[in-house]
Design an enzyme around this catalytic site. Structure first.
Site, PDB file in Angstrom:
ATOM      1  N   ASN A   1      38.315  26.692  49.911  1.00  0.00           N
ATOM      2  CA  ASN A   1      36.964  27.262  49.864  1.00  0.00           C
ATOM      3  C   ASN A   1      35.970  26.122  49.671  1.00  0.00           C
ATOM      4  OD1 ASN A   1      36.467  26.893  46.863  1.00  0.00           O
ATOM      5  ND2 ASN A   1      38.313  28.173  46.812  1.00  0.00           N
TER       6      ASN A   1
ATOM      7  N   ASP B   1      43.173  33.109  45.894  1.00  0.00           N
ATOM      8  CA  ASP B   1      43.835  34.355  45.511  1.00  0.00           C
ATOM      9  C   ASP B   1      45.146  34.561  46.273  1.00  0.00           C
ATOM     10  OD1 ASP B   1      41.834  35.137  43.708  1.00  0.00           O
ATOM     11  OD2 ASP B   1      40.624  35.973  45.318  1.00  0.00           O
TER      12      ASP B   1
ATOM     13  N   LYS C   1      54.168  19.616  61.009  1.00  0.00           N
ATOM     14  CA  LYS C   1      52.910  20.133  61.521  1.00  0.00           C
ATOM     15  C   LYS C   1      53.178  21.172  62.611  1.00  0.00           C
ATOM     16  CE  LYS C   1      48.785  18.798  64.109  1.00  0.00           C
ATOM     17  NZ  LYS C   1      48.070  17.703  64.786  1.00  0.00           N
TER      18      LYS C   1
ATOM     19  N   PHE D   1      33.982  32.926  35.638  1.00  0.00           N
ATOM     20  CA  PHE D   1      32.918  32.939  36.637  1.00  0.00           C
ATOM     21  C   PHE D   1      33.239  34.012  37.668  1.00  0.00           C
ATOM     22  CE2 PHE D   1      31.666  29.180  34.624  1.00  0.00           C
ATOM     23  CZ  PHE D   1      30.460  28.728  35.156  1.00  0.00           C
TER      24      PHE D   1
ATOM     25  N   LYS E   1      35.149  42.600  35.559  1.00  0.00           N
ATOM     26  CA  LYS E   1      35.974  41.420  35.287  1.00  0.00           C
ATOM     27  C   LYS E   1      36.031  41.133  33.793  1.00  0.00           C
ATOM     28  CE  LYS E   1      36.803  36.927  37.425  1.00  0.00           C
ATOM     29  NZ  LYS E   1      36.319  36.001  38.476  1.00  0.00           N
TER      30      LYS E   1
ATOM     31  N   LYS F   1      39.845  41.590  32.348  1.00  0.00           N
ATOM     32  CA  LYS F   1      40.568  40.356  32.051  1.00  0.00           C
ATOM     33  C   LYS F   1      40.384  39.883  30.609  1.00  0.00           C
ATOM     34  CE  LYS F   1      40.724  38.883  36.864  1.00  0.00           C
ATOM     35  NZ  LYS F   1      40.683  37.760  37.823  1.00  0.00           N
TER      36      LYS F   1
END
Length: 400
Positions: free
Chosen positions: A209, A278, A288, A322, A336, A340
């Protein structure tokens, strides 16, 4: 550590008063608001205008110059101060302070002050070692006033020995260290995770990301500056090491999970800002993958949910997460927080042009238990880090 602090600088009459001007400048540059009190003897060496120009504040030099009829000046500035530094502190001022004599603006303010007071002595070596001066300094030390030791060297009078006013940089560093030692974060073990993870498909291709790690690094840097014992676990980022911060580099979500859980039980605070994958490929190809006609399917599996695992194992830790969201930001952040077992969630809209990944600024919503969400204005990531840590400090104070 001195940013936004209210610092009262008392200047007494010695040749080292010229260094006090440099000290006022250094303190102002450090972000402090500085007000200066001068004795009549100090004005024989440096003018009040010098300090006014350096601090952009009125200089106080007369107990009876009450310019505001609604305030008593020496009480008002004593209440205003977060800390009070007397530099140079002459033998005369030290003696009067030790015996409660208040015959000028500096000494009346000293007796009214309830903030920490620091003395930075400056005098001839023989004066510094005189039994009366030593006794007066010991009296003040017994009353929990702090002395910043003078240096050894050539003195203005021609003697060589101890008595030189500490250099302005040394005094600033001393005050910063004192402030750091008394913050709620001082000595606390704080873990920060930052950056992305790489989940390899083959030796050259990864799922990842756009996280740069800048937010987590800002939190780590500010926490270390506030006296915390900081460990930073960083994914693949292009950011330099931070002074005073232990850094552990990882690549994959699995590696980050292993490093975090290894030290979690010893931590007091965890700020998990890393953007951890995730999902990861079920199989990593040894070679490869060559380009082929048609589509390519890559079976994926869940990675371990680090934050959820920490929430399950939480004992004494403060746990901050976050939430990078594109819609329903507050609702997802609250979910969240509960799901959590977190103490705080920092949520931000990743679709905003001036916030989120790869930006130099952030616009976050701070969600805490039993409090209304705080929608923060656009800030730099350093400013955001300070806001986060300020709330962590409040939680530490509340739990103390």
């Amino acid at each position: 550590m001195l940013q936004h602090k209210h610092i009262l600088l008392g200047v007494s009459g010695g040749i080292a008063a010229f260094k006090a001007a440099a000290l006022a400048s250094k303190l102002t540059q450090a972000g402090a608001s500085v007000k200066v009190i001068m004795t009549e003897h100090a004005k024989q060496f440096v003018t009040p205008l010098t300090f006014q120009a350096l601090t952009r504040e009125r200089v106080y030099d007369d107990t009876f110059a009450e310019k505001d009829p609604e305030k008593v000046a020496h009480i008002d500035i004593a209440d205003w101060a977060d800390l009070f530094i007397i530099a140079p502190a002459t033998a005369n001022v030290i003696g009067k302070a030790a015996h409660g004599i208040a015959d000028d603006m500096l000494l009346t303010t000293f007796l009214a002050a309830t903030c920490p007071v620091y003395f930075a002595p400056a005098m001839n070596v023989n004066m510094y070692q005189h039994p009366a001066v030593v006794e007066n300094m010991n009296t003040l030390k017994e009353r929990n006033y702090t002395f910043i030791e003078p240096g050894d060297g050539y003195l203005a009078c021609g003697w060589v020995g101890k008595g030189r006013l500490a250099e302005p940089d040394e005094i600033v560093a001393f005050l910063e260290a004192e402030e750091k030692a008394h913050t709620p974060l001082a000595g606390k073990k704080l873990l920060v995770t930052a950056g992305p993870t790489y989940e390899y498909v083959d030796p050259v291709r990864v799922f990842t990301n756009p996280s740069t790690g800048k937010m987590g690094f800002a939190v780590a840097a500010e926490a270390a500056a506030m006296g915390a014992d900081v460990t930073l676990i960083a994914g693949p980022v292009h950011l330099n090491a931070l002074p005073g911060v232990k850094r552990i580099n990882v690549t994959t979500a699995e590696e980050m999970y292993n490093e975090v859980t290894k030290i979690y039980s010893s931590m007091d605070i965890v700020v998990k800002s890393a953007a951890v994958a995730d999902y990861k490929p079920k199989t990593i190809l040894a070679q490869k993958a060559k380009k082929q006609n048609g589509d390519m399917d890559i079976p994926m599996e869940r990675t371990k949910d680090i934050l959820a695992e920490l929430g399950k194992k939480k004992t004494h830790q403060l746990l901050i997460g976050f939430a990078a969201e594109s819609n329903n930001i507050v609702e997802y952040a609250k979910d969240k927080l509960e799901r959590k077992n977190l103490d705080m969630v920092i949520a931000n809209n990743i679709t905003s042009e001036d916030a989120g990944f790869r930006s130099e600024t952030n616009r976050v919503i701070i969600v805490q238990r039993e409090q209304n969400p705080e929608d923060m204005p656009l800030m730099t990531k350093t400013e955001t880090a300070k806001e986060i840590l300020a709330r962590i400090e409040n939680m530490l104070i509340k739990d103390a």
